[in-house]
Design a protein around this motif. Structure first.
Motif: not given
Lengths: 495, 654
Positions: B298-302, B337-345, B354-359, B384-387
């Motif tokens: 997720k660092e590389d993605q977001a 395994i974090s979706g938080y930063h993906i959502a923040e971006a 989907a991206f987080t589970l795939a990671n 780790f997810f964002s709500n």
């Protein structure tokens, strides 16, 4: 968190294309864009650099996490009019002041500094920075008042005042900037003069001639867009610096200008990790009016780098089509970089560079079909060069992964390149690389993260879940029928 | 009549053969399940311990309300479908939660801190966790640390030391940071938000824990003089490192019993006999509890705090996990395994999930390819997810748990522990606005409610002023109150599956699940997660979704109260902070002085250690195992630069 509020504002105003200034008369403004050191917030600067380019500027984009030294070195080598840097991680006072100081010390105080950092830069801090000589720190309030386009227009307008830029030449003394081995200011400005069709010879007299090699090899690197030319160049430069601890190198990298706006995104530097070095000069050139993969000014740029005494020169072209061989006019040795994704083998017959390239590098060898590609390209090379009895290993075709660290293929490529230069140009100093080459001989363990036969794991996973779901549907339907039958049986039983 | 009866019986028997025997058993157990959940008290076992819990609560009006409610279905098909797609919390596919009942006596709240030097953050940790039995600490590091560098006087580094996070450059810094917290106590759990240099910081942490056990052993065996003479010898002529809060020198904060400070400057290894040291090390590793973010994909993605080449960074993650298996590190998550930063971006909730589970599945595939067994590592993975405010956030945990469980069980043959996906939620920082900042708490409350109804395992609620500045004690307290009010005052959260059985929620769960699978297919078509990353697929998609949101917000199609509609008479202006909390000059200088002295005192040993590290790396050995030694004598920056030479620097993308 602060960054998002600002970004939100910026992108809210961004509604696609913008009206442009009259490109014909617009000066070629060159601007370096980056996000500050230890700062990964690159969304805002990415929007900015796009707009700058649309306004007709040539943008050299460095991306995130860049030190002051890297930015200043780049700005000087690129002869930029300005740098535009965002800073959202704090420490902006020190960062911007240090940038101003370093430019000033290097005799390049004429390079303007623009910045932004949303709410992280407090209004009184911005004021202090303005007084220190930072041209403008844009605040969220500026964003509201001027709009995104207004801010970008302000940058461009300030850059068109080139009085200090023009006069800077007269102030440059003998001290070399940034501990570089050559006067990168003079080299950079000479190339700009050449690009604008002005005379640069007089300026070159300022260069303190070091010991200049009699023969300076020019290596041309060309290939299709997205083949990984910049990564290959960076990996070759990295190895060169290790192999020849006293030698210098110049890299000239060409990217296309947009015909519609006159602007250009010069994006090769963002991929480079090795070029921020006192022994390396790098210059990005836009093709400007020319419709080729090499800028008209490339010849002059090479000439200037030779006169400055760089020991070796790499010229990297913009992405090319199948017929383009313009690189051959500029370089002693030509390398063609391609990927396994060229379509059918018959496509290879159309690629002119397979006739002219001294070395062919097939990058992204971890992609499916890489082995076939190696075979096909070797076959084509044999046919093109009538080398029917050559063994595959004798052919200058190398399969490699430039994105893998210390990749064995790139090591072979580097050795083949040195070998080719040695045979072609008889350079005496190339033997210095022997120790380094011996080091490279150590067997490399090239691991893959996801084994080739597992690449479709996500499809298997979605199938697994879908299979489970259909099984549930089918089984619960059966269970429902059983429930109904059972009900009927119970009713009949009780009669 | 008889004929019909026989025919029906025959049909029944033949249909029965079509129903999976396992499912027949499951249906047969439905009655028992109803009885179990109908009782007033519930008994279950956790790691061999029997725990009794009340199964019902009584409201002020005297209504007895069950903690878990079952559906009143009669049709076996409905019951079966419910058991296979929903089920009670704690049972496959864990849609409603991975535990049968919520843990008593431990709120999912984490105490967040990170500013200035290690001493200041340590003080804050003690302040925020005072009086709580469970010490659940969460650490934010400054950007110098996040990028793996040492504090220095160079101005572009200097200004960032100790800002927006704590400055940690050496093992001594880590010891100070967590001093006074017993790192081997099961009630202590530490989360560290770090990615690029995560393995190095993790090695600091593990060594700090080991040295705490060494310290206890030294005191128990009255060997303090040995430690003192070792220090004297090592630091001859130099100042021996000590805990020094520059804002109040000579004062150790309330609650800090100084555990962890006795071995500043030296490793336990230099005092404790070798055999004993190995024992203490093994014991500490088995006891430590916590999480390190360490999610490089997720660092590389977001988020962009990559420092090493992606491949090398993944190799390092694999080394950490392998080390965890070999040394039975069972209570520490090796990755969040974090979706938080993906959502923040800017990603929408479906893309985030989907991206987080795939990671996550990418790590699974990589670890499997290295020969690790699924059940040895899957329990070390956390999410780790964002709500935010979108409807899909109400089911993000349900869908994540359900997909993970199905895949772990049916594709990877993982055991029950491996099938349970555990996750942390942070309310969305992106949904907070710099206008009408008082309204932000309302958003956070609703997002927290989504999270708690969805049985998240851990929750962080943002402070309302985070959109404009570093949160204050007052705003952080309000944010904590949000969680406490939902958990303790709101009657409906006493029922632990309050939302189960909602038509809308079930439908949404199915829709989001299918949308996630479709995204998996798209990523797969691009060569899996790594292949898609090479084409910048994830980045571009996140960017597009971000622009879509901004566009709708700008036009007003997406109403944001107090931002684009319902503006105050003054037009709801942007709020700018009056002042920002920053680290002091004294703190910065101290951090630089300390790291320079650390390097000087350990010069010889440090050089050797770096050489060994480089050899291990180039021979393909386990780098984390070696880092556990390297960190005793080398600083963060020294190690990072050595690893650049061994594994390559990160290459940025356009």
């Amino acid at each position: 968190m602060q960054s998002f509020a600002v970004l939100t504002h910026i992108s809210a105003n961004f509604k696609g294309e913008l009206p442009f200034m009259n490109k014909q008369n617009a000066p070629r403004i060159r601007i370096v864009t980056a996000a500050s050191l230890f700062d990964g917030h690159d969304a805002a600067i990415n929007i900015m650099r796009r707009l700058l380019q649309q306004k007709g500027a040539e943008v050299i984009h460095l991306g995130h996490n860049r030190s002051v030294h890297e930015i200043v070195e780049c700005a000087i080598e690129e002869d930029a009019h300005a740098v535009a840097v965002t800073s959202y991680q704090g420490g902006h006072m020190e960062f911007f002041r240090y940038m101003k100081d370093l430019l000033q010390e290097s005799g390049c105080g004429h390079i303007k500094i623009f910045g932004g950092g949303g709410g992280t830069i407090l209004p009184h801090e911005a004021e202090t920075l303005h007084q220190y000589g930072i041209n403008r720190i844009y605040s969220p309030d500026d964003g509201r008042k001027m709009g995104l386009e207004g801010m970008i227009q302000d940058v461009i307008t300030q850059c068109t005042d080139t009085r200090n830029y023009d006069e800077a030449i007269n102030k440059w003394g003998d001290a070399l900037p940034l501990n570089e081995l050559k006067d990168i200011r003079v080299v950079a400005r000479a190339i700009s003069l050449a690009e604008n069709g002005d005379i640069y010879d007089t300026l070159l007299q300022k260069l303190q001639r070091g010991r200049q090699e009699a023969i300076i090899p020019v290596v041309g690197i060309t290939g299709t867009g997205g083949a990984g030319k910049s990564s290959v160049t960076d990996e070759l430069v990295r190895r060169y610096l290790q192999a020849f601890p006293a030698k210098t190198i110049a890299v000239i990298s060409v990217d296309p200008s947009k015909r519609k706006t006159g602007g250009a995104l010069l994006g090769d530097r963002i991929r480079m990790n090795a070029v921020s070095n006192s022994r390396v000069y790098m210059r990005s050139l836009a093709t400007r009016e020319d419709n080729t993969s090499v800028s008209k000014s490339a010849k002059a740029a090479i000439d200037i780098c030779k006169k400055a005494g760089y020991d070796c020169i790499i010229l990297e072209t913009a992405g090319t089509g199948q017929s383009d061989v313009s690189i051959t006019e500029y370089s002693d040795i030509c390398m063609y970089v391609m990927t396994p994704e060229y379509g059918a083998a018959s496509q290879l017959e159309k690629i002119n560079m397979l006739d002219y390239a001294d070395i062919i590098a097939i990058n992204k060898a971890d992609k499916p079909g890489a082995d076939d590609a190696l075979n096909d390209v070797r076959k084509q090379y044999k046919r093109n060069h009538q080398l029917f009895s050559a063994t595959p290993e004798q052919l200058p075709v190398i399969s490699m992964c430039a994105n893998k660290f210390n990749d064995a293929g790139v090591n072979s490529l580097f050795q083949l390149l040195l070998e080719t230069i040695k045979n072609r140009l008889q350079l005496p100093w190339l033997h210095e690389a022997e120790t380094f080459n011996n080091m490279l001989q150590q067997p490399q363990k090239n691991e893959t993260i996801i084994p080739a036969d597992r690449v479709r794991y996500l499809s298997e996973i979605s199938k697994c879940v879908r299979d489970y779901n259909s099984w549930v549907t089918e089984q619960s339907k059966t269970a429902s029928q059983l429930y109904q039958l059972n009900g009927a049986i119970e009713i009949l039983k009780n009669k | 009549m008889i004929m019909l009866y026989t025919e029906l019986e025959e049909k029944y028997t033949s249909l029965q053969n079509k129903l999976d025997p396992e499912l027949q058993k499951l249906l047969g157990e439905w009655k028992q399940l109803q009885e179990k959940y109908g009782k007033e008290v519930f008994e279950y076992t956790v790691r061999g311990k029997v725990i009794r819990q009340d199964m019902a609560t009584t409201s002020l009006s005297g209504t007895s309300i069950k903690k878990v409610m079952l559906p009143k279905y009669n049709d076996w098909g409905d019951i079966l479908r419910w058991q296979l797609q929903e089920n009670v919390p704690g049972s496959f596919p864990y849609t409603a939660g991975v535990f049968e009942l919520k843990r008593q006596g431990e709120d999912p709240t984490r105490m967040f801190a990170g500013e200035g030097g290690p001493e200041r953050t340590n003080k804050r940790f003690h302040y925020v966790s005072a009086g709580q039995q469970a010490k659940r600490l969460s650490t934010a590091f400054d950007s110098v640390t996040l990028y793996g560098q040492d504090p220095a006087y160079r101005p572009d580094i200097y200004g960032k030391i100790g800002n927006a996070g704590v400055s940690i450059a050496t093992l001594d810094d880590a010891k100070k940071l967590y001093s006074g917290f017993d790192l081997c106590d099961p009630h202590t759990s530490v989360s560290m938000t770090i990615n690029g240099p995560a393995p190095i910081i993790l090695a600091f942490y593990m060594n700090a824990a080991i040295d705490q056990l060494c310290e206890k052993w030294i005191k128990e065996h009255k060997q303090e003089h040995k430690a003192a003479s070792r220090k004297k010898e090592k630091f001859s002529g130099n100042e021996i490192p000590f805990y020094n809060d520059t804002t109040s020198p000579d004062i150790i904060p309330t609650g800090n019993d100084q555990l962890g400070l006795a071995l500043l400057g030296i490793s336990g290894e230099e005092v404790v006999p070798p055999g004993i040291y190995e024992q203490l090390k093994a014991s500490a590793l088995q006891q430590v509890r916590g999480t390190v973010q360490a999610d490089i994909l997720k660092e590389d993605q977001a988020q962009n705090t990559c420092i090493f080449s992606t491949e090398f960074a993944l190799k390092l993650m694999g080394d950490v996990q392998e080390y965890f298996i070999r040394n039975s590190v069972k209570n520490f998550y090796s990755v969040s395994i974090s979706g938080y930063h993906i959502a923040e971006a800017g990603a929408n909730p479906i893309t985030q999930l989907a991206f987080t589970l795939a990671n996550g599945f990418t790590y699974v595939e990589y670890y499997l390819s290295r020969g690790m067994h699924i059940d040895d590592f899957a329990p070390n993975l956390s999410f780790f997810f964002s709500n935010g405010m979108d409807p899909e956030y109400s089911v993000i945990g349900r869908v994540a748990r359900r997909i993970w469980a199905k895949v772990m069980k049916h594709k990877y043959n993982g055991n029950e522990r491996s099938q349970k996906l555990k996750y942390h939620i942070q309310t969305s920082g992106r949904s907070l606005h710099a206008q009408e900042i008082d309204f932000n708490d309302i958003r956070t409350t609703l997002q927290a409610l989504y999270a708690i109804y969805d049985n998240c395992n851990s929750l962080h609620t943002n402070a309302y002023d985070e959109a404009i500045t570093t949160p204050t004690e007052e705003s952080v307290r309000r944010a904590m109150a949000i969680q406490l009010i939902i958990n303790r005052e709101l009657g409906t959260t006493q029922t632990e599956n309050f939302m189960q059985g909602s038509f809308a929620l079930e439908e949404l769960t199915d829709l989001v699940e299918e949308a996630v699978l479709k995204e998996f297919d798209r990523i797969s078509d691009r060569g899996g997660v790594l292949g898609a990353m090479e084409r910048m697929y994830q980045r571009n998609k996140i960017q597009e979704e971000s622009l879509h949101y901004e566009h709708l917000k700008h036009t007003g199609e997406l109403p944001v109260i107090g931002v684009n509609t319902f503006l105050s008479s003054k037009g709801s202006p942007l709020i700018t902070p009056g002042q920002v909390i920053r680290s002091t000059e004294a703190e910065k200088k101290q951090q630089i002085k300390n790291v320079l002295q650390f390097q000087k005192v350990n010069e010889t040993k440090g050089k050797e250690s770096l050489k060994t590290l480089k050899e291990v790396a180039s021979q393909g050995g386990n780098i984390f195992a070696e880092l556990m030694n390297t960190v005793k004598y080398c600083s963060l920056g020294q190690i990072t630069h050595t690893l650049y030479e061994a594994g390559g620097q990160y290459r940025r993308n356009m």
